[in-house]
Design an enzyme around this catalytic site. Structure first.
Site, PDB file in Angstrom:
ATOM      1  N   HIS A 158      -5.888 -18.664 -29.264  1.00  0.00           N
ATOM      2  CA  HIS A 158      -5.421 -19.790 -30.076  1.00  0.00           C
ATOM      3  C   HIS A 158      -3.893 -19.887 -30.110  1.00  0.00           C
ATOM      4  CE1 HIS A 158      -5.199 -16.797 -33.477  1.00  0.00           C
ATOM      5  NE2 HIS A 158      -4.149 -17.527 -33.784  1.00  0.00           N
ATOM      6  N   ASP A 203     -11.306 -15.217 -28.481  1.00  0.00           N
ATOM      7  CA  ASP A 203      -9.923 -15.449 -28.894  1.00  0.00           C
ATOM      8  C   ASP A 203      -8.968 -14.468 -28.210  1.00  0.00           C
ATOM      9  OD1 ASP A 203      -7.941 -16.857 -30.175  1.00  0.00           O
ATOM     10  OD2 ASP A 203      -8.040 -15.692 -32.019  1.00  0.00           O
ATOM     11  N   GLY A 233       1.899 -16.177 -37.265  1.00  0.00           N
ATOM     12  CA  GLY A 233       2.894 -15.639 -36.350  1.00  0.00           C
ATOM     13  C   GLY A 233       2.568 -14.230 -35.918  1.00  0.00           C
ATOM     14  N   ASN A 234       1.758 -13.506 -36.743  1.00  0.00           N
ATOM     15  CA  ASN A 234       1.283 -12.179 -36.359  1.00  0.00           C
ATOM     16  C   ASN A 234       0.175 -12.248 -35.315  1.00  0.00           C
ATOM     17  OD1 ASN A 234       2.115 -10.914 -39.440  1.00  0.00           O
ATOM     18  ND2 ASN A 234       2.345  -9.610 -37.641  1.00  0.00           N
ATOM     19  N   SER A 235      -0.455 -13.405 -35.166  1.00  0.00           N
ATOM     20  CA  SER A 235      -1.596 -13.548 -34.262  1.00  0.00           C
ATOM     21  C   SER A 235      -1.225 -13.076 -32.860  1.00  0.00           C
ATOM     22  CB  SER A 235      -2.049 -15.005 -34.198  1.00  0.00           C
ATOM     23  OG  SER A 235      -2.596 -15.406 -35.424  1.00  0.00           O
ATOM     24  N   GLY A 252     -31.706 -17.777 -22.830  1.00  0.00           N
ATOM     25  CA  GLY A 252     -32.355 -19.046 -23.158  1.00  0.00           C
ATOM     26  C   GLY A 252     -33.340 -19.001 -24.300  1.00  0.00           C
ATOM     27  N   VAL A 253     -32.918 -18.419 -25.441  1.00  0.00           N
ATOM     28  CA  VAL A 253     -33.778 -18.428 -26.620  1.00  0.00           C
ATOM     29  C   VAL A 253     -32.987 -18.917 -27.825  1.00  0.00           C
ATOM     30  CG1 VAL A 253     -35.317 -16.573 -25.867  1.00  0.00           C
ATOM     31  CG2 VAL A 253     -33.228 -15.991 -27.123  1.00  0.00           C
ATOM     32  N   ILE A 271     -32.791 -18.242 -31.881  1.00  0.00           N
ATOM     33  CA  ILE A 271     -33.188 -17.105 -32.703  1.00  0.00           C
ATOM     34  C   ILE A 271     -32.923 -17.350 -34.183  1.00  0.00           C
ATOM     35  CG2 ILE A 271     -32.878 -15.432 -30.848  1.00  0.00           C
ATOM     36  CD1 ILE A 271     -30.165 -14.727 -32.052  1.00  0.00           C
TER      37      ILE A 271
END
Length: 488
Positions: A131, A161, A230-232, A288-289, A291
């Site tokens: 991000h 991410d 900003g820490n991201s 392909g399930v 749940i």
């Protein structure tokens, strides 16, 4: 009075004893050995860690190109200039001459955001959050020594991410990657990043929880380390100077830090980064399930020892699951040898499996565990599954628990992609209270398959109607268990 004097005497004796023990001698002249004391743990010193890891942490600025809109009318200053020229034949005083306006507006790079990152390798690969670089036209990386580089986005994975960018540099100080499995709740950790654009900011705290499920694809490390915008993308560092996570999210009602922050475990991030560096994208498995969780009531009613695994609500047509023989109503309890305890476990296990791999899984079906083999496919664009249109079948009969059911026609079996079952034509009383409604398909009752209307009548003749019973129903493209409780 006597009690008071005794307390004073005891206190005096305790004080003298403490002094004697502290000095290590006795009044009689004999030397007393120092008693063993518990180790006193003080607050940790992060100074060495900052010097060790700080040079590997970078500031990331992103820019986006914005084209200013072309003016469609003169500005007030231009209108005044024209007025003076027409009426007085001179330009407006104290106004500099403007350069001729370009016919086509030029794109301008404007600041978009600020984040953090850390150096993965000496040749310029840097890890950050997806991000942080999402939507950026330019990415600028500033090192701890103030050198600035224009970076190339190698790849970004929104689902986890995680992103990797590359700068043209060599001999860079790379981080050491730690073993997340050794990380313990209560352990001290440190973060370095650029909160609010303030570079090389150090904060510290403890690990609050591991395997924190927030609904995302990955289980997070929860800490109380102060993390702000900003820490991201910055590193979460243990006391050995190893990176154990990427600071990614905070829980906040105000937009600022409120004591809860989340980091992506480094083992998961490294798996993603390796694929991004190799191919620029992440390849994930799928079976392909659809749940749903297994509740305690459902587990007890179908004979499952405890509420574990995931309920298969639906199976996609021609999917790996359908080819493997998985059916709606199955409880998947193991995948590739790993236990599946909650719904989030299955997509993570399947997603981390290399497409094309053949693995084993275990399902609980009508009271029996079954081992199946499945070939994992690759995740593709999500398909919109249209809800099936309900059609009534003829010859409705059979009324129990407020249920009126009928056999399925061949067309309905093909439409709903089922081989057997009965259709609910009406639901009242106990059935309605359980949530069953007209149009549902009943596939099993009390762990016994319902193949037809005759089978339904035979099962209902044997079932104990004084006790709750589990019913496997199909609604649209999903299957689920409901518990019918007889009226008291």
């Amino acid at each position: 009075m006597l009690k008071q004097n005794w307390m004073k005497t005891a206190a005096s004796s305790a004080l003298v004893g403490a002094l004697v023990a502290g000095l290590g001698w006795l009044p009689s002249g004999g030397v007393m050995a120092q008693p063993p004391t518990a180790a006193v743990r003080g607050l940790p010193d992060f100074t060495d860690l900052v010097e060790q890891v700080g040079p590997s942490v970078v500031n990331i600025r992103t820019l986006e190109k914005v084209r200013p809109s072309a003016p469609d009318s003169a500005t007030p200053d231009e209108e005044m200039q024209e007025l003076f020229r027409r009426f007085f034949g001179v330009p407006l005083p104290n106004t500099p001459r403007q350069a001729p306006r370009s016919s086509r507006p030029q794109e301008e790079a404007q600041p978009r955001g600020v984040g953090s990152g850390f150096i993965l390798s000496a040749d310029g690969f840097i890890m950050t959050n997806a991000h942080v670089v999402e939507g950026a036209d330019e990415v600028m990386v500033t090192l701890a020594d103030k050198r600035e580089f224009k970076a190339r986005i190698v790849g970004a994975d929104k689902r986890t991410d995680v992103a990797v960018v590359k700068i043209q540099a060599t001999g860079l100080p790379a981080v050491m990657v730690g073993d997340v499995s050794r990380l313990r709740v209560g352990e001290w950790v440190m973060a370095i990043g650029s909160p609010f654009g303030l570079e090389n900011t150090v904060t510290a705290g403890i690990v609050s929880a591991k395997q924190r499920d927030t609904g995302d694809y990955l289980p997070f490390i929860q800490t109380d380390v102060a993390i702000n915008p900003g820490n991201s993308g910055g590193p979460l560092i243990n006391m050995r100077g190893e990176v154990v996570g990427i600071n990614s999210q905070i829980y906040s009602r105000s937009g600022g830090f409120m004591g809860i922050s989340f980091a992506i475990p480094m083992d998961e991030a490294m798996r993603v980064s390796e694929q991004l560096r190799a191919t620029g994208r992440v390849s994930r498995g799928r079976i392909g399930v659809q749940i749903a969780p297994v509740t305690k009531d459902v587990a007890e009613s179908i004979g499952l020892a405890k509420a574990q695994g995931v309920l298969v609500r639906g199976v996609e047509e021609a999917s790996p699951a359908e080819k493997a023989g998985i059916e709606a109503g199955d409880i998947i309890t193991r995948f590739d040898g790993k236990p599946i305890d909650k719904p989030a476990d299955l997509p993570r296990a399947v997603g981390n499996t290399k497409p094309g791999s053949k693995v084993g899984l275990t399902v609980f079906r009508r009271g029996v565990h079954k081992d199946l083999s499945i070939t994992v496919a690759e995740v593709e664009a999500e398909k919109l599954v249209a809800a099936a249109t309900e059609k009534k079948a003829p010859a409705a009969s059979g009324q129990h628990w407020g249920l009126t059911v009928s056999d399925l026609t061949d067309a309905q079996k093909k439409e709903f992609r089922v081989r057997e079952g009965v259709r609910v034509d009406a639901a009242t009383d106990a059935a309605a209270k359980a949530g069953i409604r007209e149009g549902d398909l009943i596939l099993a009752i009390a762990n016994v398959e319902v193949r037809s209307l005759k089978e339904f009548e035979r099962i209902m003749a044997r079932v104990d109607k004084t006790r709750p019973a589990n019913v496997l129903i199909r609604r649209g493209d999903g299957a689920q268990f409901v518990l019918i409780r007889p009226a008291k």
